[in-house]
Enzyme design. Structure first.
Site, short mmCIF file in Angstrom:
data_model
loop_
_atom_site.label_atom_id
_atom_site.label_comp_id
_atom_site.label_asym_id
_atom_site.label_seq_id
_atom_site.Cartn_x
_atom_site.Cartn_y
_atom_site.Cartn_z
N GLN A 101 -15.09 4.27 11.80
CA GLN A 101 -15.17 2.99 11.09
C GLN A 101 -16.60 2.68 10.64
OE1 GLN A 101 -12.11 0.81 10.79
NE2 GLN A 101 -11.63 2.97 10.85
N HIS B 249 -1.94 -2.60 9.44
CA HIS B 249 -2.45 -1.70 10.47
C HIS B 249 -1.43 -1.66 11.60
CE1 HIS B 249 -6.53 0.26 11.44
NE2 HIS B 249 -6.09 0.68 10.29
N HIS C 254 0.62 7.22 3.46
CA HIS C 254 -0.30 6.09 3.56
C HIS C 254 -1.31 6.10 2.42
CE1 HIS C 254 -2.46 2.99 5.81
NE2 HIS C 254 -3.58 3.62 5.51
N GLN D 161 -8.73 4.75 15.74
CA GLN D 161 -10.16 4.52 15.49
C GLN D 161 -10.69 3.38 16.37
OE1 GLN D 161 -7.52 4.27 13.63
NE2 GLN D 161 -7.98 4.41 11.48
N GLY E 78 -2.16 -4.40 -3.35
CA GLY E 78 -1.42 -4.58 -2.12
C GLY E 78 -1.33 -3.29 -1.35
N ASN E 79 -0.34 -3.22 -0.53
CA ASN E 79 -0.27 -2.14 0.43
C ASN E 79 1.19 -1.93 0.81
OD1 ASN E 79 -0.61 -1.91 3.88
ND2 ASN E 79 -1.52 -0.36 2.57
N HIS F 9 0.95 0.73 12.78
CA HIS F 9 1.14 1.81 13.75
C HIS F 9 -0.03 1.92 14.75
CE1 HIS F 9 3.90 2.76 10.45
NE2 HIS F 9 4.67 3.25 11.38
N LYS G 147 -7.03 -9.15 -0.77
CA LYS G 147 -6.07 -8.09 -0.55
C LYS G 147 -5.55 -8.16 0.89
CE LYS G 147 -5.66 -3.07 -1.02
NZ LYS G 147 -6.45 -1.83 -1.11
#
Lengths: 225, 749
Positions: free
Chosen positions: B323, B103, B54, B249, B546-547, B105, B99
């Site tokens: 967070q 999220h 990740h 979280q 990006g991701n 999982h 961007k």
């Protein structure tokens, strides 16, 4: 000189910029007010805008009601200062006991955002006099806890004294008693409203511009006062 | 007892749980080589989170490089790939950053908090560039609508997005909701944020200036999300059960709202030298990245971190993903002013470290040194894998299984029934039950929001300058052909902003795939990257960031390859935008582009026949570019009244959506060279419906002709039904009935 309308920012207030814009478009001068100041800068009227002040923790509006700025606003309101509470602002007015009743979780248990049809039931308050009685308007509504509640005697009193300012038409979006969308105090200077007229002041961004008279009304009221 | 650097030296052979932390034996060996000793437990914690898939992009890096290597030349890019988010020049001194992140999982494990913190994380990425967040969008994917697990995750995810975003005061202006059986057990929750700033307000994540202070501010650090990064996002869910699913979280949007306002105040007051948000890998990530991007040295007193839970160990503090935290680099002279502004917003802040010239990141815990590492080795020089990949053995058979032999409607009555069925299909049905839980009005600058083709936001209230964004991906196309599937996703997103009248400028992506350890998945990934990079080069729009989300699979079943593409576009005056629907009877309806017999991967094949096979629609990016130029020019000159992209479900669905939006029907004729079924439901790309008034018809047709863009007059708006002349007529009310019933039937009870 145009009227100076205070717009309060609490921690977690969201629609303060929108309320200030609506005041400007209506021809007034918006004045930023900070929750931690008891000085309301000599404004001619006050708007408590929407949002999630203090994250809605404890109960919507329950913490903001004790902010220093509210002392001055509550005193002012009792002396005739025009105050409009929108959404979270309505919740704060109820918590402050400037208006009766309470706002509970929506019947659907969901936050809801929709273009809502309303009927203006009372065009005599300082915030509704640029409407005519029974005028139908469409403005955005967006809330999670907008389900107006009061005991039957209070509701009968509000109805009997003409203090229901606006009522939901077609759809009751949150389960409010007697489709109540907004109410006023006896004198007509304090109005609490669950829908958001400040989001309906420009054709570009709103579903209509039918929210604007709320903001021009108070300017008219101040001039004639 | 705390494991210190001196203990690591004096006890070099102590066994360490690197495997449990997700590190492979060779990765552990590399850490020992870098340090010249065994890592302390705190160092091991840092490396394990930062070298997770990740955070390190170790499996994807070699493929993602293409986005830089093939980047088209453009002056619009102010900050490129590698920062928290890319920054694009939109003119008049305005810059925009945007961007999208996954999220997935966490949202499966705990739908509400997983989705909520996804919004929170992407918003902090945008703030940390110095921008005021303007809006969010959420591309979502779920298993079948009627599956029990969809009932479990969808309402929670939607409430989480709404609960966080609404309370934060950001309008939600679009996104996607797609259902497919492969997402059962692996729902995709992608979150996009866009923000704006003046050019001079751009900030970067770097710790420069020896003697400058490292300030941690925002929420206190707690035990939530520990190990979330390395374990939760980097291992496939075991079909057997919850071996590794630690805490997700927990978000506090009220704190995030205060963090936005406080951060923007300190940035605008010129009190910040560098800034970084805390997301995945928490303090480990923020300190190592800040140091690695800066002068290279930083010392941290970890015991100064304000804690929610006093029993946390230093390893847990380093890894915590609590967070609503930010890290700023502040000069000593400006510290008091910085602290005063943060305090104004009732936010806590504490100096936890100092920039130095050591070239090392060192961390002390109550006077003992527990970390001493080269920061670059943690943040940027993680492992890089050339994962093996090969074309799946089943790919040829899949492509050979064309939809041509599927039974098709043969008369008007059957076409009508197909339309009524498709308009209520889960993927095409009204998503109002979902999007009505999001505030689209807050901030008062929303010009277009769902169900329009693109979300559009006014950036400058004086000039009307604004931006439009769309996110798109058809995972079925990507499964049939990942290279062209990625290009098709780009093409659709590019088209969506263009038909709204905005000029495409830049691209972000969220690449959602199965396990990179499966060579066939890795092939899908490599092909999609290649396709997207080639497509962006051809269209002249750079990828700004990006991701990647891997391991979206349960057992051997991977999700459809889902390279979600977001295109950002600029419009000089939002007043000139093109809405999706006609506004008056008599307006004239044109189809632009070519319609071909293309049904592979289509909504019709999927919904009616449960079929997926064949070769997806031809992608012609030159045609997309011409279509875009014509539509943007027509918006500026005011000769087009409305326009709507043709994609999922084909022309009949596009016209129906326009009719339902406006409340006015439409009457069109099938062009003589087309079969009525192909005309209604084929999904050929590079097409749009354009609506003109008679006064502008000649000028519009001439502009299409000049550009070489086919424009075919279909008919006129009017009446209260969608009528295909000689075939069928369906009233708007019965179409709405089908369109609006599907989603509430499952969830509104």
């Amino acid at each position: 000189m145009s009227a100076r309308i205070g717009v309060v920012t609490f921690p977690g207030t969201l629609d303060d910029r929108d309320a200030a814009r609506a005041v400007r478009i209506a021809g007034g001068e918006p004045v930023e007010l900070w929750h931690g100041d008891d000085d309301i800068k000599g404004v001619d009227a006050v708007i408590l805008p929407g949002g999630f002040s203090y994250g809605d923790y404890l109960r919507c509006g329950a913490i903001s009601r004790f902010a220093p700025v509210m002392n001055s606003i509550i005193d002012g309101a009792k002396g005739g200062l025009p105050v409009l509470g929108i959404c979270n602002g309505f919740q704060i007015l109820v918590e402050s006991h400037l208006l009766p009743g309470a706002l509970m979780r929506n019947e659907s248990r969901h936050f809801i955002c929709r273009d809502q049809k309303l009927r203006i039931e009372n065009a005599d308050s300082m915030w509704t006099r640029d409407y005519f009685k029974n005028q139908e308007i469409v403005v955005p509504l967006k809330n999670g806890e907008g389900n107006y509640f009061a005991d039957p005697a209070t509701l009968d009193m509000l109805e009997g004294e003409g203090r229901v300012v606006a009522r939901y038409l077609d759809v009751n979006p949150n389960g409010s008693a007697r489709d109540i969308a907004g109410i006023r105090n006896e004198r007509g200077n304090v109005v609490g409203l669950m829908p958001h007229p400040e989001h309906a002041v420009e054709a570009l961004t709103g579903p209509t511009t039918e929210g604007l008279p709320f903001f021009t009304s108070v300017l008219t009221a101040l001039v004639s006062a | 007892m705390t494991d210190t650097v001196s203990a690591a030296q004096s006890n070099p052979d102590a066994p360490q749980p690197f495997g449990e932390l997700g590190l492979k034996p060779d990765e552990y060996e590399r850490i020992r080589e870098i340090l010249g000793r065994r890592p302390t437990s705190s160092e091991l914690a840092m490396y394990s989170v930062m070298w997770s898939e990740h955070c390190s992009y170790k499996s994807s890096k070699v493929h993602l490089r293409q986005f830089g290597e093939k980047a088209p030349k453009t002056d619009a890019l102010l900050v490129g790939i590698g920062e928290n988010a890319g920054v694009v020049d939109i003119g008049d001194g305005w810059a925009v950053t945007f961007k999208v992140e996954s999220h997935n999982h966490p949202s499966y494990v705990e739908p509400y908090q997983g989705a909520a913190t996804g919004v929170g994380g992407i918003v902090r990425d945008i703030i940390s560039m110095g921008a005021r967040p303007l809006a969010v969008m959420d591309p979502l994917r779920f298993g079948p609508l009627d599956a029990p697990d969809t009932r479990r995750v969808l309402p929670g995810i939607v409430s989480g997005i709404g609960g966080y975003g609404n309370c934060l005061g950001l309008p939600n202006i679009g996104g996607e909701v797609v259902f497919d059986s492969t997402y059962l057990g692996n729902p995709l929750v992608n979150a996009l944020c866009v923000g704006s700033m003046r050019h001079e307000d751009i900030h970067l994540a770097s710790a420069k200036g020896v003697g400058n202070l490292v300030v941690l501010y925002g929420a206190r650090t707690g035990g939530d999300g520990i190990g979330g990064v390395s374990v939760l996002a980097s291992e496939t869910f075991d079909a057997d059960g919850p071996a590794k699913r630690p805490s997700v979280q927990v978000g506090d949007p009220f704190m995030e709202k205060l963090l936005i306002e406080a951060t923007l105040e300190v940035l605008h007051a010129g009190l910040v030298e560098g800034i970084q948000d805390l997301g995945g890998a928490g303090i480990s990530c923020a300190t190592s990245e800040l140091a690695s991007n800066g002068d290279g040295g930083m010392h941290v007193w970890l015991d100064r971190v304000l804690l929610r839970d006093q029993t946390l160990s230093p390893e847990e503090i380093l890894m915590s993903e609590s967070q609503e935290r930010m890290c700023a680099i502040v000069t000593p002279e400006k510290l008091d002013e910085f602290m005063a502004l943060i305090k104004k917003w009732d936010v806590e802040a504490v100096v936890i470290g100092e920039v130095n010239a050591s070239g090392r990141l060192t961390v002390d815990w109550h006077g003992e040194q527990i970390v001493d590492v080269p920061p670059r080795s943690v943040a940027h020089d993680g492992p890089v894998y050339e994962r093996p990949y090969h074309r799946p053995s089943w790919q040829d058979a899949l492509q050979a299984d064309s939809p041509d032999s599927l039974p098709r409607p043969t008369d008007g009555e059957q076409l009508r029934a197909t339309l009524l069925d498709l308009i209520g299909a889960p993927n095409l049905a009204s998503k109002s039950w979902i999007t009505d839980q999001y505030d689209r009005y807050v901030l008062g600058n929303t010009v277009l929001a769902q169900p329009e083709d693109a979300g559009m936001i006014r950036v400058d209230e004086i000039t009307g300058r604004g931006v439009a964004i769309s996110t798109d991906c058809n995972g079925r196309y990507a499964k049939l052909d990942p290279y062209n599937g990625a290009k098709l996703a780009l093409a659709e997103s590019y088209r969506n902003v263009s038909v709204a009248g905005a000029k495409p400028l830049a691209v972000t992506n969220c690449l959602n795939f199965g396990s990179p350890e499966d060579p066939e998945v890795m092939w899908q990934f490599s092909e999609a990257c290649r396709g997207l990079a080639d497509g962006c080069l051809e269209l002249g729009v750079p990828v700004t960031g990006g991701n990647v989300s891997f391991y979206n699979q349960t057992g051997d079943t991977a999700i459809l390859p889902t390279p979600v593409v977001g295109v950002l576009a600029v419009i000089d005056d939002v007043d000139k935008r093109t809405p999706m629907a006609w506004s008056a009877p008599g307006q004239i309806v044109y189809v632009l582009g070519d319609t071909r017999d293309e049904f592979a991967g289509s909504e019709w094949a999927h919904h009616v026949h449960g079929h997926l096979g064949g070769i997806p629609p031809v992608v012609d990016l030159q045609r997309e570019r011409v279509l875009s130029e014509v539509m943007v020019a027509a918006s500026i000159s005011g000769i087009v009244a409305a326009a709507h992209d043709i994609s999922d479900g084909g022309i009949a669905i596009t016209l129906t959506e326009m009719a339902m939006k406006s409340g006015i029907g439409v009457k069109v004729s099938v062009p003589s060279d087309l079969d009525p079924f192909v005309f209604c439901f084929a999904e050929s790309t590079g097409r749009a419906i354009a609506v003109v008034t008679s006064a502008h018809e000649a000028a519009f047709v001439a502009s299409c002709a000049a550009a070489g863009l086919p424009a075919t007059r279909l008919g006129e708006a009017g009446g209260d039904a969608v009528e295909i002349v000689g075939q069928f007529s369906a009233s708007i009310s019965e179409l709405r009935l089908s369109h609006e019933a599907t989603i509430p039937a499952i969830f509104a009870s």
